[in-house]
Design a protein around this motif. Structure first.
Motif, PDB file in Angstrom:
ATOM      1  N   PHE A 109       0.932  -1.373   0.007  1.00  0.00           N
ATOM      2  CA  PHE A 109       0.174  -0.138  -0.034  1.00  0.00           C
ATOM      3  C   PHE A 109       0.729   1.328   0.113  1.00  0.00           C
ATOM      4  CE2 PHE A 109      -1.766  -3.333   2.391  1.00  0.00           C
ATOM      5  CZ  PHE A 109      -3.007  -3.664   2.087  1.00  0.00           C
ATOM      6  N   PHE A 110       0.314   2.176  -0.426  1.00  0.00           N
ATOM      7  CA  PHE A 110       1.035   3.643  -0.426  1.00  0.00           C
ATOM      8  C   PHE A 110       0.202   4.639  -0.011  1.00  0.00           C
ATOM      9  CE2 PHE A 110      -1.572   4.200  -4.218  1.00  0.00           C
ATOM     10  CZ  PHE A 110      -1.755   5.530  -3.992  1.00  0.00           C
ATOM     11  N   ILE A 221       5.113   4.036   2.396  1.00  0.00           N
ATOM     12  CA  ILE A 221       4.953   2.641   1.511  1.00  0.00           C
ATOM     13  C   ILE A 221       4.712   1.551   2.815  1.00  0.00           C
ATOM     14  CG2 ILE A 221       6.031   0.691  -0.112  1.00  0.00           C
ATOM     15  CD1 ILE A 221       4.915   3.240  -1.262  1.00  0.00           C
ATOM     16  N   ASP A 222       3.660   0.681   2.650  1.00  0.00           N
ATOM     17  CA  ASP A 222       3.632  -0.589   3.652  1.00  0.00           C
ATOM     18  C   ASP A 222       3.525  -1.895   2.915  1.00  0.00           C
ATOM     19  OD1 ASP A 222       3.073   0.775   6.388  1.00  0.00           O
ATOM     20  OD2 ASP A 222       1.742   1.748   4.967  1.00  0.00           O
ATOM     21  N   HIS A 223       4.260  -2.766   3.419  1.00  0.00           N
ATOM     22  CA  HIS A 223       4.340  -4.051   2.681  1.00  0.00           C
ATOM     23  C   HIS A 223       4.113  -5.312   3.653  1.00  0.00           C
ATOM     24  CE1 HIS A 223       5.118  -7.119  -0.453  1.00  0.00           C
ATOM     25  NE2 HIS A 223       6.331  -7.644   0.243  1.00  0.00           N
ATOM     26  N   LYS A 230       5.402  -7.261   8.687  1.00  0.00           N
ATOM     27  CA  LYS A 230       5.149  -6.140   8.035  1.00  0.00           C
ATOM     28  C   LYS A 230       6.414  -5.148   8.094  1.00  0.00           C
ATOM     29  CE  LYS A 230       2.718  -2.333   9.248  1.00  0.00           C
ATOM     30  NZ  LYS A 230       1.595  -1.420   9.638  1.00  0.00           N
ATOM     31  N   ILE A 231       6.447  -4.548   6.863  1.00  0.00           N
ATOM     32  CA  ILE A 231       7.681  -3.374   6.711  1.00  0.00           C
ATOM     33  C   ILE A 231       7.057  -2.458   6.257  1.00  0.00           C
ATOM     34  CG2 ILE A 231       9.625  -5.306   6.710  1.00  0.00           C
ATOM     35  CD1 ILE A 231       9.953  -4.644   3.592  1.00  0.00           C
ATOM     36  N   SER A 232       7.644  -0.971   6.458  1.00  0.00           N
ATOM     37  CA  SER A 232       7.174   0.310   6.107  1.00  0.00           C
ATOM     38  C   SER A 232       8.197   1.090   5.852  1.00  0.00           C
ATOM     39  CB  SER A 232       6.200   0.783   6.942  1.00  0.00           C
ATOM     40  OG  SER A 232       6.651   0.748   8.196  1.00  0.00           O
ATOM     41  N   GLY A 233       8.059   1.935   4.865  1.00  0.00           N
ATOM     42  CA  GLY A 233       9.106   2.862   4.459  1.00  0.00           C
ATOM     43  C   GLY A 233       8.740   4.179   4.571  1.00  0.00           C
ATOM     44  N   TYR A 234       9.174   5.384   4.928  1.00  0.00           N
ATOM     45  CA  TYR A 234       8.696   6.542   5.053  1.00  0.00           C
ATOM     46  C   TYR A 234       9.625   7.548   4.727  1.00  0.00           C
ATOM     47  CZ  TYR A 234       6.817  11.009   7.037  1.00  0.00           C
ATOM     48  OH  TYR A 234       6.497  12.246   7.138  1.00  0.00           O
ATOM     49  N   ILE A 235       9.441   8.705   4.023  1.00  0.00           N
ATOM     50  CA  ILE A 235      10.182   9.800   3.684  1.00  0.00           C
ATOM     51  C   ILE A 235       9.342  10.940   3.650  1.00  0.00           C
ATOM     52  CG2 ILE A 235      10.277   9.508   1.073  1.00  0.00           C
ATOM     53  CD1 ILE A 235      13.273  10.262   1.191  1.00  0.00           C
TER      54      ILE A 235
END
Length: 513
Positions: A109-110, A221-223, A230-235
């Motif tokens: 998801f985004f 972004i969540d995956h 679950k991993i997530s990235g944020y900027i």
């Protein structure tokens, strides 16, 4: 000070914590899912001091959602100020767009948000400028609060504690400093027609406007690697620009536009090890660029040689609040002309275990802070002027005689500086690091009673300059030039430490008590 926090679902206390300051970063309002402020009685999970602000960012879902929004203020819609006949121009717009949804249904998801603030306001203010007579060295119009003439004394006639007054209170052109006259040429003449404002507040600065533009783009972004991982990235970025106009000659007043840039990046890993056991690991990086760069100017144009900052020299103390002169800031101030970068990697981990009416949490955090500063502060030469240089000597330091003779601006015209501070340009890299560990329990003893208790250990090193270029005073070291105790030491050459932590931040009490 405040501590700003951001994380996916877990709390990350070290993520935005600075050295007792707020590190510049912000978030668009549509990107925020939850917000919490703590002011006291923290659990062991939180270190540091001051208020703690936690917020969680939004994530995308299996359906596309979005929004477009704007908030505005306009002087034409505002009520008129009670003491004003018109509202000065005022514009404020806060607008943005947010959208979120699936990349891969049920898996990835985004969510993205872009927000901008536009703020514009028209300003004016009243200042003081030397009169036409004073610019020519004639201080026959220099009257004190009692209406009496304030005499200007000639420093070249000093004889013990006395001096002679300039004839007719006028400094000859031949005694004026050529550098001061060149600086004076940049100053406008008074423009006030008010007869009560001939010496002070005699210059009405024309209307000018400033615009502040701040943009806050962010993407998350969540995956889902599996049903339990679950991993997530944020900027996100914060881009802020302000021209800092002041309605004056911006070369002479050394206006430094604001052009700050901040980037926040974060990666989180969350795994459900068991129905009552959750593991969280997060790493982050905060990068901030804060320049203060004044317009380029060669001091040699004025006749000043040996100043390598490339900025207009600083002249301070050219006014008196009751007799005039000029109070505008001439030149780049002592703390202008630098480029600063703040680089801060962080890491945290926690394990949450729910058992009955207890919620146990164990975790640790680590942070490194690196501040790089390319500075030309004071390299342009900081001159300060006062009335002492054109005052009768015996009056200096005498109670009740302030303003009886001498004038700051007269001292400036003669080039009689009270002090000069100048430094070489430099590149500094300051840094330290810290870590913390904690264990805590939230115990719901009854439906109406919850007890939090825990234990925390924090360790943070002293701020140091990477190459030992910070100095410290040593009152025992021999000054070889003066041949007496009292010198400055540098970490790079003294093979010593100015300060250090006790092992594990624990040591004997002072005085051996």
């Amino acid at each position: 000070g405040f501590v700003l926090l951001m994380d996916d679902e877990a709390i990350d206390n070290f993520f935005r914590r600075g050295m007792g300051t707020i590190t510049g970063s912000s978030l668009g309002m549509e990107a925020m899912a939850e917000f919490q402020t703590l002011t006291a009685n923290y659990s062991a999970e939180y270190g540091g001091n001051g208020a703690v602000i936690n917020y969680a960012t939004k994530s995308g879902t299996n359906k596309f959602h979005g929004s477009v929004y704007e908030f505005l203020r306009n002087n034409k819609l505002d009520a008129r100020n009670t003491f004003s006949t018109v509202n000065p121009p005022f514009r404020y717009n806060q607008y943005g767009v947010a959208v979120g949804g699936p990349v891969i249904k049920d898996k990835t998801f985004f969510f993205g948000n872009w927000e901008q603030y536009d703020f514009r306001r028209t300003n004016t203010f009243i200042g003081s400028m030397p009169t036409a007579r004073q610019r020519g060295g004639d201080f026959g119009d220099l009257l004190g609060a009692n209406g009496a003439l304030i005499p200007i004394y000639d420093p070249a006639t000093t004889n013990g504690l006395t001096r002679s007054v300039f004839p007719n209170n006028r400094i000859p052109v031949s005694r004026m400093d050529p550098i001061s006259l060149k600086v004076q040429d940049f100053l406008p003449l008074p423009n006030s027609t008010d007869p009560t404002r001939q010496l002070i507040n005699n210059y009405n600065i024309p209307l000018y406007s400033n615009t502040k533009v701040t943009s806050n783009p962010s993407v998350k972004i969540d995956h889902n690697l599996s049903p339990t991982i679950k991993i997530s990235g944020y900027i996100s970025r914060q881009l802020s620009s302000v021209p800092n106009h002041n309605g004056l000659n911006e070369l002479v007043t050394a206006v430094a536009p604001t052009n700050n840039r901040s980037t926040t990046a974060r990666i989180n890993y969350d795994q459900t090890l068991a129905p009552t056991l959750l593991l969280h690991v997060g790493i982050g990086y905060l990068y901030t660029y804060s320049p203060s760069i004044t317009p380029s100017y060669d001091p040699a144009t004025l006749g000043l040689v040996g100043y390598d900052s490339g900025a207009f020299p600083n002249f301070a103390g050219l006014n008196n609040t009751t007799t005039g002169g000029t109070a505008i800031g001439i030149g780049a101030g002592a703390f202008s002309n630098y480029q600063q970068w703040d680089q801060k990697p962080t890491m945290n981990t926690s394990l949450t275990w729910v058992k009955g009416n207890h919620t146990f949490k164990f975790g640790g955090e680590a942070m490194a802070d690196g501040i790089i500063n390319n500075t030309r502060q004071r390299a342009n030469g900081n001159f300060t002027f006062g009335a002492d240089q054109t005052r009768n000597v015996w009056e200096n330091g005498q109670a009740g005689l302030t303003g009886q003779s001498g004038f700051n601006y007269a001292s400036f015209l003669m080039g009689q500086a009270q002090s000069l501070v100048v430094s070489a340009t430099g590149v500094m890299r300051l840094g330290n690091h810290g870590m913390g560990f904690y264990a805590q329990d939230t115990w719901k003893a009854t439906r109406k009673l919850t007890i939090d208790y825990g234990l925390r250990y924090d360790f943070q090193t002293f701020m140091r300059e990477q190459y030992g270029r910070m100095q410290d005073a040593s009152f025992q070291t021999l000054d070889k030039k003066l041949n007496r105790p009292g010198a400055v030491l540098y970490g790079a050459t003294c093979n010593c430490e100015f300060s250090h932590n006790y092992p594990y931040a624990y040591g004997p009490r002072l005085g051996g008590a």
